[in-house]
Design a protein around this motif. Structure first.
Motif, PDB file in Angstrom:
ATOM      1  N   ALA A  17      -9.537  -4.755  10.359  1.00 26.62           N
ATOM      2  CA  ALA A  17      -9.913  -5.103   9.000  1.00 26.62           C
ATOM      3  C   ALA A  17      -9.416  -6.497   8.663  1.00 26.62           C
ATOM      4  CB  ALA A  17      -9.313  -4.092   8.014  1.00 26.62           C
ATOM      5  N   ASN A  18     -10.194  -7.192   7.845  1.00 24.66           N
ATOM      6  CA  ASN A  18      -9.724  -8.444   7.267  1.00 24.66           C
ATOM      7  C   ASN A  18      -8.909  -8.069   6.034  1.00 24.66           C
ATOM      8  OD1 ASN A  18     -11.170  -9.965   9.167  1.00 24.66           O
ATOM      9  ND2 ASN A  18     -13.046  -9.753   7.963  1.00 24.66           N
ATOM     10  N   GLY A  19      -7.724  -7.547   6.307  1.00 23.94           N
ATOM     11  CA  GLY A  19      -6.972  -6.862   5.265  1.00 23.94           C
ATOM     12  C   GLY A  19      -5.780  -7.608   4.716  1.00 23.94           C
ATOM     13  N   ASP A  20      -5.850  -8.931   4.659  1.00 23.41           N
ATOM     14  CA  ASP A  20      -4.703  -9.668   4.134  1.00 23.41           C
ATOM     15  C   ASP A  20      -4.419  -9.327   2.684  1.00 23.41           C
ATOM     16  OD1 ASP A  20      -4.468 -10.878   6.578  1.00 23.41           O
ATOM     17  OD2 ASP A  20      -5.505 -12.725   5.992  1.00 23.41           O
ATOM     18  N   THR A  21      -5.448  -8.879   1.955  1.00 26.89           N
ATOM     19  CA  THR A  21      -5.263  -8.554   0.545  1.00 26.89           C
ATOM     20  C   THR A  21      -5.091  -7.057   0.322  1.00 26.89           C
ATOM     21  OG1 THR A  21      -7.651  -8.419   0.211  1.00 26.89           O
ATOM     22  CG2 THR A  21      -6.602 -10.552  -0.191  1.00 26.89           C
ATOM     23  N   ILE A  22      -4.906  -6.292   1.401  1.00 29.39           N
ATOM     24  CA  ILE A  22      -4.725  -4.849   1.297  1.00 29.39           C
ATOM     25  C   ILE A  22      -3.298  -4.499   1.708  1.00 29.39           C
ATOM     26  CG2 ILE A  22      -5.506  -2.575   2.042  1.00 29.39           C
ATOM     27  CD1 ILE A  22      -8.212  -3.852   2.704  1.00 29.39           C
TER      28      ILE A  22
ATOM     29  N   VAL B  97       1.281   9.666   5.279  1.00 30.83           N
ATOM     30  CA  VAL B  97       0.293   9.161   4.326  1.00 30.83           C
ATOM     31  C   VAL B  97       0.396   7.647   4.251  1.00 30.83           C
ATOM     32  CG1 VAL B  97      -0.608   9.303   1.969  1.00 30.83           C
ATOM     33  CG2 VAL B  97       0.575  11.270   2.964  1.00 30.83           C
ATOM     34  N   ALA B  98      -0.735   6.986   4.094  1.00 24.86           N
ATOM     35  CA  ALA B  98      -0.765   5.554   3.790  1.00 24.86           C
ATOM     36  C   ALA B  98      -1.492   5.372   2.470  1.00 24.86           C
ATOM     37  CB  ALA B  98      -1.476   4.776   4.894  1.00 24.86           C
ATOM     38  N   TYR B  99      -0.806   4.774   1.495  1.00 24.00           N
ATOM     39  CA  TYR B  99      -1.402   4.459   0.204  1.00 24.00           C
ATOM     40  C   TYR B  99      -1.833   2.998   0.233  1.00 24.00           C
ATOM     41  CZ  TYR B  99       0.519   8.841  -1.563  1.00 24.00           C
ATOM     42  OH  TYR B  99       0.799  10.171  -1.765  1.00 24.00           O
ATOM     43  N   ALA B 100      -3.111   2.750  -0.017  1.00 23.90           N
ATOM     44  CA  ALA B 100      -3.657   1.402   0.068  1.00 23.90           C
ATOM     45  C   ALA B 100      -3.947   0.850  -1.320  1.00 23.90           C
ATOM     46  CB  ALA B 100      -4.937   1.404   0.892  1.00 23.90           C
ATOM     47  N   THR B 101      -3.562  -0.408  -1.519  1.00 18.84           N
ATOM     48  CA  THR B 101      -3.868  -1.127  -2.755  1.00 18.84           C
ATOM     49  C   THR B 101      -4.552  -2.433  -2.382  1.00 18.84           C
ATOM     50  OG1 THR B 101      -1.843  -0.217  -3.744  1.00 18.84           O
ATOM     51  CG2 THR B 101      -2.938  -2.011  -4.920  1.00 18.84           C
ATOM     52  N   VAL B 102      -5.669  -2.714  -3.036  1.00 19.48           N
ATOM     53  CA  VAL B 102      -6.437  -3.926  -2.747  1.00 19.48           C
ATOM     54  C   VAL B 102      -6.192  -4.944  -3.863  1.00 19.48           C
ATOM     55  CG1 VAL B 102      -8.704  -4.886  -2.239  1.00 19.48           C
ATOM     56  CG2 VAL B 102      -8.213  -2.501  -1.666  1.00 19.48           C
ATOM     57  N   TYR B 103      -5.801  -6.145  -3.460  1.00 18.22           N
ATOM     58  CA  TYR B 103      -5.571  -7.242  -4.401  1.00 18.22           C
ATOM     59  C   TYR B 103      -6.643  -8.311  -4.206  1.00 18.22           C
ATOM     60  CZ  TYR B 103      -0.851  -5.377  -5.159  1.00 18.22           C
ATOM     61  OH  TYR B 103       0.211  -4.580  -5.478  1.00 18.22           O
ATOM     62  N   GLU B 104      -7.073  -8.917  -5.286  1.00 19.91           N
ATOM     63  CA  GLU B 104      -7.997 -10.043  -5.214  1.00 19.91           C
ATOM     64  C   GLU B 104      -7.801 -10.914  -6.457  1.00 19.91           C
ATOM     65  OE1 GLU B 104     -10.534 -12.439  -3.281  1.00 19.91           O
ATOM     66  OE2 GLU B 104      -9.929 -10.472  -2.518  1.00 19.91           O
ATOM     67  N   GLU B 105      -7.552 -12.187  -6.223  1.00 19.73           N
ATOM     68  CA  GLU B 105      -7.338 -13.144  -7.313  1.00 19.73           C
ATOM     69  C   GLU B 105      -6.250 -12.659  -8.275  1.00 19.73           C
ATOM     70  OE1 GLU B 105     -11.055 -14.074  -9.171  1.00 19.73           O
ATOM     71  OE2 GLU B 105     -12.006 -14.664  -7.287  1.00 19.73           O
ATOM     72  N   GLY B 106      -5.209 -12.092  -7.698  1.00 21.27           N
ATOM     73  CA  GLY B 106      -4.078 -11.632  -8.501  1.00 21.27           C
ATOM     74  C   GLY B 106      -4.299 -10.328  -9.225  1.00 21.27           C
ATOM     75  N   GLN B 107      -5.441  -9.671  -8.996  1.00 21.20           N
ATOM     76  CA  GLN B 107      -5.740  -8.417  -9.667  1.00 21.20           C
ATOM     77  C   GLN B 107      -5.701  -7.257  -8.677  1.00 21.20           C
ATOM     78  OE1 GLN B 107      -9.179  -8.520 -12.432  1.00 21.20           O
ATOM     79  NE2 GLN B 107      -9.442 -10.644 -11.787  1.00 21.20           N
ATOM     80  N   LEU B 108      -5.346  -6.086  -9.182  1.00 15.82           N
ATOM     81  CA  LEU B 108      -5.423  -4.865  -8.393  1.00 15.82           C
ATOM     82  C   LEU B 108      -6.807  -4.283  -8.607  1.00 15.82           C
ATOM     83  CD1 LEU B 108      -2.324  -5.354  -8.928  1.00 15.82           C
ATOM     84  CD2 LEU B 108      -2.043  -2.902  -8.630  1.00 15.82           C
TER      85      LEU B 108
ATOM     86  N   ARG C  50     -15.485  -1.752   2.238  1.00 16.15           N
ATOM     87  CA  ARG C  50     -15.590  -1.733   3.696  1.00 16.15           C
ATOM     88  C   ARG C  50     -14.254  -2.081   4.345  1.00 16.15           C
ATOM     89  NH1 ARG C  50     -19.627  -2.201   7.476  1.00 16.15           N
ATOM     90  NH2 ARG C  50     -21.126  -2.109   5.756  1.00 16.15           N
ATOM     91  N   GLN C  51     -13.601  -3.123   3.864  1.00 16.88           N
ATOM     92  CA  GLN C  51     -12.324  -3.528   4.439  1.00 16.88           C
ATOM     93  C   GLN C  51     -11.237  -2.491   4.159  1.00 16.88           C
ATOM     94  OE1 GLN C  51     -12.128  -5.959   6.582  1.00 16.88           O
ATOM     95  NE2 GLN C  51     -14.301  -6.361   6.199  1.00 16.88           N
ATOM     96  N   LEU C  52     -11.302  -1.864   3.002  1.00 16.00           N
ATOM     97  CA  LEU C  52     -10.333  -0.819   2.660  1.00 16.00           C
ATOM     98  C   LEU C  52     -10.457   0.358   3.618  1.00 16.00           C
ATOM     99  CD1 LEU C  52      -8.262   0.583   0.869  1.00 16.00           C
ATOM    100  CD2 LEU C  52     -10.108   1.087  -0.766  1.00 16.00           C
ATOM    101  N   VAL C  53     -11.673   0.799   3.856  1.00 10.24           N
ATOM    102  CA  VAL C  53     -11.896   1.917   4.781  1.00 10.24           C
ATOM    103  C   VAL C  53     -11.428   1.549   6.182  1.00 10.24           C
ATOM    104  CG1 VAL C  53     -13.677   3.304   5.909  1.00 10.24           C
ATOM    105  CG2 VAL C  53     -13.766   2.932   3.435  1.00 10.24           C
ATOM    106  N   LYS C  54     -11.781   0.356   6.645  1.00 12.01           N
ATOM    107  CA  LYS C  54     -11.389  -0.074   7.988  1.00 12.01           C
ATOM    108  C   LYS C  54      -9.866  -0.178   8.108  1.00 12.01           C
ATOM    109  CE  LYS C  54     -13.869  -3.371   9.904  1.00 12.01           C
ATOM    110  NZ  LYS C  54     -14.640  -4.636  10.047  1.00 12.01           N
TER     111      LYS C  54
END
Length: 243
Positions: free
Chosen positions: A107-112, A151-162, A193-197
């Motif tokens: 995943a391109n998961g730098d923001t995850i 368990v893995a809890y995932a949080t996605v950030y973008e432009e300083g927002q969750l 897509r990136q979150l799932v990956k």
């Protein structure tokens, strides 16, 4: 054990009920009414006539002050569905159970951000995005806190927002994906897509060889995403609820 039985067992463990009652090859799950999945009767290896099962199930859920809900997978066979329809139980939320070999996915998961424990940031954001009131938020948190497997809890950030959330539960060869959601304003940009990956990638680190998830048939956007990633339907289920 069949693949369906294996997936059902993993999903029960990953989305635990507060209480479980066994009757004649049926599993009756109780969790204070939060989600139909954790508050429904499920066939496992039925051994009695469905008339007896139905009476028992209705009495138990009535005693608990909960609606009677049957979750019908292929393990139930055809007869329960016919009898419940004739008795006035409505079919709701047909759902696909989908699987995917884990493989080598990146995943391109730098923001995850992945965390092994449920944080207040994750809980607050998820509750706000899903419109959970205080009671449902408490029930959701209580359910998550009883998960026994990693368990893995995932949080996605973008432009300083969750902007997105999700979680994965690993058990043996399987990793299950749950509570995957992206804020409406940020959908269609590849974040889901990136979150799932990312969650699948984590599952592989836990030894999983297959990923699974459950998605309602009415959620066309999610189905399109999962199919584009290679997920395939293994089986379907639906609920029967007395109207």
């Amino acid at each position: 054990m069949t693949v369906i039985s294996a997936l059902e067992a993993c999903a029960f463990n990953a989305w635990p009920a507060r209480q479980t009652v066994f009757y004649e090859g049926w599993i009756l799950r109780l969790a204070n009414g939060y989600t139909k999945r954790a508050n429904s009767a499920n066939a496992w290896q039925p051994t009695a006539s469905f008339d007896a099962v139905r009476s028992y199930v209705e009495a138990l859920y009535q005693r608990q002050g909960l609606p009677t809900i049957f979750r019908l997978t292929p393990l139930a066979g055809d007869e329960p569905d016919r009898q419940l329809e004739a008795a006035g139980y409505q079919q709701v939320d047909p759902t696909e159970v989908m699987t995917l070999p884990v493989g080598n996915r990146r995943a391109n998961g730098d923001t995850i951000i992945l965390e092994p424990m449920r944080s207040s940031t994750w809980s607050d954001g998820f509750a706000l995005l899903n419109g959970l009131d205080a009671i449902h938020r408490q029930q959701h948190n209580a359910l998550l806190d009883t998960i026994a497997w990693p368990v893995a809890y995932a949080t996605v950030y973008e432009e300083g927002q969750l902007i997105g959330y999700g979680l994965a539960v690993a058990e043996g060869d399987w990793v299950g994906l749950f509570d995957v959601v992206v804020a409406p304003a940020w959908r269609g940009r590849g974040h889901g897509r990136q979150l799932v990956k990312k969650l699948i990638e984590w599952g592989k680190t836990q030894g999983a060889r297959q990923a699974y998830l459950q998605v309602t048939c009415s959620n066309s956007a999610a189905l399109a995403l999962y199919r584009s990633l290679g997920f395939e339907t293994r089986y379907r289920y639906h609920y029967r609820v007395l109207s």
